[in-house]
Design a protein around this motif. Sequence first.
Motif, PDB file in Angstrom:
ATOM      1  N   GLY A  46      -0.697   3.372 -27.631  1.00 57.91           N
ATOM      2  CA  GLY A  46      -1.057   2.600 -26.474  1.00 57.91           C
ATOM      3  C   GLY A  46       0.048   2.341 -25.780  1.00 57.91           C
ATOM      4  N   LEU A  47       1.003   3.057 -25.906  1.00 55.23           N
ATOM      5  CA  LEU A  47       2.361   2.954 -24.875  1.00 55.23           C
ATOM      6  C   LEU A  47       2.459   3.732 -23.729  1.00 55.23           C
ATOM      7  CD1 LEU A  47       4.870   2.083 -27.755  1.00 55.23           C
ATOM      8  CD2 LEU A  47       3.489   0.280 -26.432  1.00 55.23           C
ATOM      9  N   GLY A  48       1.562   4.420 -23.788  1.00 51.64           N
ATOM     10  CA  GLY A  48       1.333   5.440 -22.288  1.00 51.64           C
ATOM     11  C   GLY A  48       2.202   6.583 -22.851  1.00 51.64           C
ATOM     12  N   SER A  49       2.415   7.066 -23.871  1.00 48.83           N
ATOM     13  CA  SER A  49       3.353   7.926 -24.303  1.00 48.83           C
ATOM     14  C   SER A  49       2.902   9.302 -23.369  1.00 48.83           C
ATOM     15  CB  SER A  49       3.512   8.070 -25.681  1.00 48.83           C
ATOM     16  OG  SER A  49       2.207   8.418 -26.130  1.00 48.83           O
ATOM     17  N   SER A  50       1.741   9.730 -23.706  1.00 51.04           N
ATOM     18  CA  SER A  50       1.486  10.867 -22.893  1.00 51.04           C
ATOM     19  C   SER A  50       1.808  10.950 -21.437  1.00 51.04           C
ATOM     20  CB  SER A  50       0.008  11.193 -22.889  1.00 51.04           C
ATOM     21  OG  SER A  50      -0.412  11.699 -24.315  1.00 51.04           O
ATOM     22  N   SER A  51       1.261  10.022 -20.728  1.00 49.51           N
ATOM     23  CA  SER A  51       1.748   9.847 -19.373  1.00 49.51           C
ATOM     24  C   SER A  51       3.192   9.676 -18.988  1.00 49.51           C
ATOM     25  CB  SER A  51       1.156   8.345 -18.782  1.00 49.51           C
ATOM     26  OG  SER A  51      -0.290   8.270 -18.719  1.00 49.51           O
ATOM     27  N   ALA A  52       3.852   9.036 -19.653  1.00 47.81           N
ATOM     28  CA  ALA A  52       5.429   9.119 -19.809  1.00 47.81           C
ATOM     29  C   ALA A  52       5.918  10.468 -20.018  1.00 47.81           C
ATOM     30  CB  ALA A  52       5.982   8.026 -20.608  1.00 47.81           C
ATOM     31  N   LEU A  53       5.455  11.098 -20.803  1.00 44.47           N
ATOM     32  CA  LEU A  53       5.962  12.450 -21.211  1.00 44.47           C
ATOM     33  C   LEU A  53       5.606  13.495 -19.940  1.00 44.47           C
ATOM     34  CD1 LEU A  53       7.067  14.413 -23.102  1.00 44.47           C
ATOM     35  CD2 LEU A  53       4.689  14.841 -24.004  1.00 44.47           C
ATOM     36  N   VAL A  54       4.606  13.409 -19.235  1.00 43.54           N
ATOM     37  CA  VAL A  54       4.275  14.220 -18.194  1.00 43.54           C
ATOM     38  C   VAL A  54       5.327  13.933 -16.970  1.00 43.54           C
ATOM     39  CG1 VAL A  54       2.640  14.740 -16.256  1.00 43.54           C
ATOM     40  CG2 VAL A  54       1.706  14.711 -18.740  1.00 43.54           C
ATOM     41  N   VAL A  55       5.493  12.413 -16.777  1.00 40.36           N
ATOM     42  CA  VAL A  55       6.380  12.230 -16.049  1.00 40.36           C
ATOM     43  C   VAL A  55       7.782  12.733 -16.078  1.00 40.36           C
ATOM     44  CG1 VAL A  55       7.628  10.384 -14.821  1.00 40.36           C
ATOM     45  CG2 VAL A  55       5.094  10.004 -15.201  1.00 40.36           C
ATOM     46  N   ALA A  56       8.241  12.709 -17.198  1.00 41.15           N
ATOM     47  CA  ALA A  56       9.635  13.119 -17.608  1.00 41.15           C
ATOM     48  C   ALA A  56       9.486  14.766 -17.455  1.00 41.15           C
ATOM     49  CB  ALA A  56      10.037  12.829 -18.943  1.00 41.15           C
ATOM     50  N   MET A  57       8.395  15.526 -17.817  1.00 37.87           N
ATOM     51  CA  MET A  57       8.457  16.804 -17.837  1.00 37.87           C
ATOM     52  C   MET A  57       8.430  17.176 -16.219  1.00 37.87           C
ATOM     53  SD  MET A  57       6.239  18.609 -20.663  1.00 37.87           S
ATOM     54  CE  MET A  57       4.732  17.528 -20.691  1.00 37.87           C
ATOM     55  N   VAL A  58       7.494  16.621 -15.493  1.00 39.40           N
ATOM     56  CA  VAL A  58       7.780  16.732 -14.033  1.00 39.40           C
ATOM     57  C   VAL A  58       9.248  16.480 -13.437  1.00 39.40           C
ATOM     58  CG1 VAL A  58       6.544  16.076 -11.784  1.00 39.40           C
ATOM     59  CG2 VAL A  58       5.202  16.472 -13.805  1.00 39.40           C
ATOM     60  N   ALA A  59       9.525  15.461 -13.680  1.00 36.66           N
ATOM     61  CA  ALA A  59      11.050  15.073 -13.068  1.00 36.66           C
ATOM     62  C   ALA A  59      12.024  16.437 -13.370  1.00 36.66           C
ATOM     63  CB  ALA A  59      11.633  13.737 -13.792  1.00 36.66           C
ATOM     64  N   ALA A  60      11.975  16.719 -14.568  1.00 38.05           N
ATOM     65  CA  ALA A  60      12.919  17.883 -15.252  1.00 38.05           C
ATOM     66  C   ALA A  60      12.712  19.094 -14.481  1.00 38.05           C
ATOM     67  CB  ALA A  60      12.687  18.008 -16.704  1.00 38.05           C
ATOM     68  N   PHE A  61      11.288  19.399 -14.357  1.00 38.63           N
ATOM     69  CA  PHE A  61      10.953  20.573 -13.406  1.00 38.63           C
ATOM     70  C   PHE A  61      11.342  20.383 -12.030  1.00 38.63           C
ATOM     71  CE2 PHE A  61       7.943  22.249 -16.821  1.00 38.63           C
ATOM     72  CZ  PHE A  61       8.275  23.499 -16.843  1.00 38.63           C
ATOM     73  N   SER A  62      11.135  19.426 -11.416  1.00 40.81           N
ATOM     74  CA  SER A  62      11.382  19.084 -10.203  1.00 40.81           C
ATOM     75  C   SER A  62      12.975  19.283  -9.731  1.00 40.81           C
ATOM     76  CB  SER A  62      11.084  17.541  -9.677  1.00 40.81           C
ATOM     77  OG  SER A  62      11.597  17.359  -8.147  1.00 40.81           O
ATOM     78  N   GLU A  63      13.844  19.034 -10.845  1.00 43.16           N
ATOM     79  CA  GLU A  63      15.377  19.119 -10.525  1.00 43.16           C
ATOM     80  C   GLU A  63      15.445  20.698 -11.111  1.00 43.16           C
ATOM     81  OE1 GLU A  63      19.389  18.287  -9.802  1.00 43.16           O
ATOM     82  OE2 GLU A  63      17.677  16.995  -9.570  1.00 43.16           O
ATOM     83  N   PHE A  64      15.105  21.264 -11.956  1.00 42.89           N
ATOM     84  CA  PHE A  64      15.284  22.586 -12.564  1.00 42.89           C
ATOM     85  C   PHE A  64      15.116  23.505 -11.303  1.00 42.89           C
ATOM     86  CE2 PHE A  64      13.739  26.282 -14.782  1.00 42.89           C
ATOM     87  CZ  PHE A  64      14.917  26.513 -15.467  1.00 42.89           C
ATOM     88  N   MET A  65      13.908  23.309 -10.806  1.00 42.91           N
ATOM     89  CA  MET A  65      13.433  24.215  -9.791  1.00 42.91           C
ATOM     90  C   MET A  65      13.510  23.945  -8.228  1.00 42.91           C
ATOM     91  SD  MET A  65       9.864  25.501 -11.338  1.00 42.91           S
ATOM     92  CE  MET A  65       9.607  27.065 -10.386  1.00 42.91           C
ATOM     93  N   SER A  66      14.282  22.743  -8.128  1.00 42.33           N
ATOM     94  CA  SER A  66      14.860  22.241  -6.847  1.00 42.33           C
ATOM     95  C   SER A  66      13.592  21.978  -5.868  1.00 42.33           C
ATOM     96  CB  SER A  66      15.649  23.388  -5.979  1.00 42.33           C
ATOM     97  OG  SER A  66      16.882  23.275  -6.683  1.00 42.33           O
ATOM     98  N   ILE A  67      12.744  21.354  -6.272  1.00 43.51           N
ATOM     99  CA  ILE A  67      11.502  20.727  -5.917  1.00 43.51           C
ATOM    100  C   ILE A  67      11.705  19.665  -4.876  1.00 43.51           C
ATOM    101  CG2 ILE A  67       8.696  20.323  -5.939  1.00 43.51           C
ATOM    102  CD1 ILE A  67       8.860  21.930  -8.418  1.00 43.51           C
TER     103      ILE A  67
END
Length: 135
Positions: free
Chosen positions: A114-135
Amino acid sequence: MSNPIIRSRAPLRLGLAGGGTDVSPYCDVYGGAILNITIDKYAYASISARQEDKVVFNSIDLHTAEEFDVGLISDGSKLALHRGVYNRIIQQYNDGKPVALTLNTHVDAPMGSGLGSSSALVVAMVAAFSEFMSI
C-alpha cells in the motif's frame, strides 16, 4: 572506456485521503483530490550497458533474474514492469532499436504494502532510462 552505472531512486508514499478519486470514471463525474506524503523508503533502479547482446532484468528484492537475447521482450517475462518500461522506452525513444543492458531493481517495501511500490519502481526505472539514453 568505462562502463558507467546509472542509478536512480523514487520515494514510496502513504495515501492519506482520496485514494482512487483521481481515477476515471469517478474523477470525470465528481472531480478528484488526493493527499499523499512520501516516506524515507525508496524504489531503486540501476542500468549498465552490456558487451554481449543480452538484456538482463534483476529484481533483488523478489529474488528474480531473467536474461533475454537483445530485442523487445515478449510477454513471457516474470518481471512485467521491467519488461513494460524497457519495451516502451526502446519503442518510443530509440526507434525500436534494442539496447543490451542490465537493469537491477530493489524496493524497500514488499509488493502489496500500500506504499505505492509499483508506481515508485516505474518512476525509478524511467528516471534511470532517461539518463542512460539521454532522453
